[in-house]
Design a protein around this motif. Sequence first.
Motif, PDB file in Angstrom:
ATOM      1  N   UNK A 141      33.284  -3.446  24.445  1.00 23.23           N
ATOM      2  CA  UNK A 141      33.931  -4.282  23.423  1.00 23.23           C
ATOM      3  C   UNK A 141      35.303  -4.753  23.919  1.00 23.23           C
ATOM      4  N   UNK A 142      36.022  -3.858  24.587  1.00 17.88           N
ATOM      5  CA  UNK A 142      37.362  -4.187  25.080  1.00 17.88           C
ATOM      6  C   UNK A 142      37.317  -5.010  26.365  1.00 17.88           C
ATOM      7  N   UNK A 143      36.222  -4.872  27.119  1.00 17.03           N
ATOM      8  CA  UNK A 143      36.087  -5.596  28.392  1.00 17.03           C
ATOM      9  C   UNK A 143      34.596  -5.862  28.595  1.00 17.03           C
ATOM     10  N   UNK A 144      34.176  -7.073  28.315  1.00 16.22           N
ATOM     11  CA  UNK A 144      32.745  -7.385  28.290  1.00 16.22           C
ATOM     12  C   UNK A 144      32.022  -7.088  29.606  1.00 16.22           C
ATOM     13  N   UNK A 145      32.716  -7.205  30.740  1.00 15.35           N
ATOM     14  CA  UNK A 145      32.086  -6.947  32.033  1.00 15.35           C
ATOM     15  C   UNK A 145      32.485  -5.576  32.597  1.00 15.35           C
ATOM     16  N   UNK A 146      32.739  -4.648  31.700  1.00 19.87           N
ATOM     17  CA  UNK A 146      33.214  -3.305  32.065  1.00 19.87           C
ATOM     18  C   UNK A 146      32.348  -2.662  33.151  1.00 19.87           C
ATOM     19  N   UNK A 147      31.043  -2.630  32.961  1.00 18.92           N
ATOM     20  CA  UNK A 147      30.160  -1.928  33.904  1.00 18.92           C
ATOM     21  C   UNK A 147      30.145  -2.592  35.284  1.00 18.92           C
ATOM     22  N   UNK A 148      30.174  -3.911  35.318  1.00 23.56           N
ATOM     23  CA  UNK A 148      30.191  -4.623  36.602  1.00 23.56           C
ATOM     24  C   UNK A 148      31.498  -4.359  37.343  1.00 23.56           C
ATOM     25  N   UNK A 149      32.609  -4.408  36.627  1.00 22.06           N
ATOM     26  CA  UNK A 149      33.907  -4.159  37.258  1.00 22.06           C
ATOM     27  C   UNK A 149      34.007  -2.707  37.711  1.00 22.06           C
ATOM     28  N   UNK A 150      33.423  -1.791  36.941  1.00 21.97           N
ATOM     29  CA  UNK A 150      33.431  -0.383  37.364  1.00 21.97           C
ATOM     30  C   UNK A 150      32.699  -0.217  38.696  1.00 21.97           C
ATOM     31  N   UNK A 151      31.557  -0.860  38.845  1.00 23.31           N
ATOM     32  CA  UNK A 151      30.829  -0.797  40.118  1.00 23.31           C
ATOM     33  C   UNK A 151      31.682  -1.375  41.245  1.00 23.31           C
ATOM     34  N   UNK A 152      32.309  -2.512  41.011  1.00 23.07           N
ATOM     35  CA  UNK A 152      33.141  -3.135  42.044  1.00 23.07           C
ATOM     36  C   UNK A 152      34.341  -2.246  42.382  1.00 23.07           C
ATOM     37  N   UNK A 153      34.912  -1.594  41.383  1.00 22.88           N
ATOM     38  CA  UNK A 153      36.014  -0.660  41.626  1.00 22.88           C
ATOM     39  C   UNK A 153      35.534   0.491  42.512  1.00 22.88           C
ATOM     40  N   UNK A 154      34.366   0.988  42.244  1.00 22.81           N
ATOM     41  CA  UNK A 154      33.830   2.076  43.060  1.00 22.81           C
ATOM     42  C   UNK A 154      33.568   1.605  44.496  1.00 22.81           C
ATOM     43  N   UNK A 155      33.116   0.372  44.647  1.00 26.07           N
ATOM     44  CA  UNK A 155      32.951  -0.202  45.991  1.00 26.07           C
ATOM     45  C   UNK A 155      34.311  -0.333  46.681  1.00 26.07           C
ATOM     46  N   UNK A 156      35.322  -0.705  45.911  1.00 30.27           N
ATOM     47  CA  UNK A 156      36.682  -0.801  46.441  1.00 30.27           C
ATOM     48  C   UNK A 156      37.156   0.574  46.940  1.00 30.27           C
ATOM     49  N   UNK A 157      36.832   1.629  46.199  1.00 28.08           N
ATOM     50  CA  UNK A 157      37.222   2.975  46.618  1.00 28.08           C
ATOM     51  C   UNK A 157      36.496   3.386  47.903  1.00 28.08           C
ATOM     52  N   UNK A 158      35.232   3.019  48.020  1.00 34.96           N
ATOM     53  CA  UNK A 158      34.477   3.277  49.250  1.00 34.96           C
ATOM     54  C   UNK A 158      35.157   2.559  50.418  1.00 34.96           C
ATOM     55  N   UNK A 159      35.473   1.293  50.221  1.00 33.75           N
ATOM     56  CA  UNK A 159      36.132   0.493  51.254  1.00 33.75           C
ATOM     57  C   UNK A 159      37.493   1.084  51.621  1.00 33.75           C
ATOM     58  N   UNK A 160      38.277   1.443  50.619  1.00 33.80           N
ATOM     59  CA  UNK A 160      39.630   1.971  50.842  1.00 33.80           C
ATOM     60  C   UNK A 160      39.577   3.274  51.621  1.00 33.80           C
ATOM     61  N   UNK A 161      38.670   4.153  51.244  1.00 36.96           N
ATOM     62  CA  UNK A 161      38.581   5.436  51.934  1.00 36.96           C
ATOM     63  C   UNK A 161      38.085   5.270  53.369  1.00 36.96           C
ATOM     64  N   UNK A 162      37.200   4.335  53.588  1.00 38.48           N
ATOM     65  CA  UNK A 162      36.599   4.158  54.894  1.00 38.48           C
ATOM     66  C   UNK A 162      37.487   3.342  55.853  1.00 38.48           C
ATOM     67  N   UNK A 163      38.048   2.253  55.352  1.00 40.43           N
ATOM     68  CA  UNK A 163      38.785   1.332  56.235  1.00 40.43           C
ATOM     69  C   UNK A 163      40.234   1.075  55.825  1.00 40.43           C
ATOM     70  N   UNK A 164      40.710   1.714  54.780  1.00 35.44           N
ATOM     71  CA  UNK A 164      42.086   1.516  54.348  1.00 35.44           C
ATOM     72  C   UNK A 164      42.189   0.476  53.250  1.00 35.44           C
ATOM     73  N   UNK A 165      43.387   0.329  52.737  1.00 38.08           N
ATOM     74  CA  UNK A 165      43.634  -0.568  51.592  1.00 38.08           C
ATOM     75  C   UNK A 165      43.475  -2.035  51.950  1.00 38.08           C
ATOM     76  N   UNK A 166      43.037  -2.778  50.942  1.00 37.55           N
ATOM     77  CA  UNK A 166      42.899  -4.237  51.109  1.00 37.55           C
ATOM     78  C   UNK A 166      44.140  -4.979  50.633  1.00 37.55           C
ATOM     79  N   UNK A 167      44.884  -4.377  49.739  1.00 40.34           N
ATOM     80  CA  UNK A 167      46.044  -5.030  49.130  1.00 40.34           C
ATOM     81  C   UNK A 167      47.281  -4.183  49.433  1.00 40.34           C
ATOM     82  N   UNK A 168      48.376  -4.843  49.657  1.00 40.30           N
ATOM     83  CA  UNK A 168      49.613  -4.112  49.931  1.00 40.30           C
ATOM     84  C   UNK A 168      50.672  -4.506  48.898  1.00 40.30           C
ATOM     85  N   UNK A 169      51.680  -3.678  48.818  1.00 45.05           N
ATOM     86  CA  UNK A 169      52.740  -3.882  47.816  1.00 45.05           C
ATOM     87  C   UNK A 169      53.580  -5.088  48.128  1.00 45.05           C
TER      88      UNK A 169
END
Length: 169
Positions: A141-169
């Motif tokens: 209700x608060x975020x209509x694409x919640x489940x899709x974004x959660x999957x992408x976030x988890x993919x981001x965590x896989x990427x970050x742990x394996x190859x480092x961060x994609x975004x910098x400060x």
Amino acid sequence: MNALRYLQGYPQQVVEQAQQLLTQQKLGPWLLARYPDAHQIGNDGQLRDYVQSLKNQFLKKSAPLSKVCFDNKLHVINNALGTHSYISKVHGSKIKRVNEIRIASIFKQCPEPFLKMICVHELAHIKEKQHNKAFYQLCQHMMHDYHQVELHLRLYLVQTETHGRLYSA
């Protein structure tokens, strides 16, 4: 691969696709194409304002938030993207319950939809304590694409742990 633990519970086909993208070093470019920019929330005050605006939009009558912050002590490895705490404090003869939301510091540099998904998740715990059907309905209700974004976030965590961060400060 150990980084794929973030995808536990997803269908085998999803895990295999992620593994293939990771092996071919295409996961990072795919995420960057889909989410090219990191959010601009740089401190705890801005994070509090962001979470409070979501709360005001979707959970107006719920208990107030006493604290919202990025937390260096939260480790994604321990399966905590963020936490929602109820703390009881004694004030004289009264007990006051306060709500705190803490977001893992790794999310200071990530796309805004990822940060929103974590905030929505933690806000949903104000009304629903357990991860049940009502909880996930509130998240959607608060975020209509919640489940899709959660999957992408988890993919981001896989990427970050394996190859480092994609975004910098």
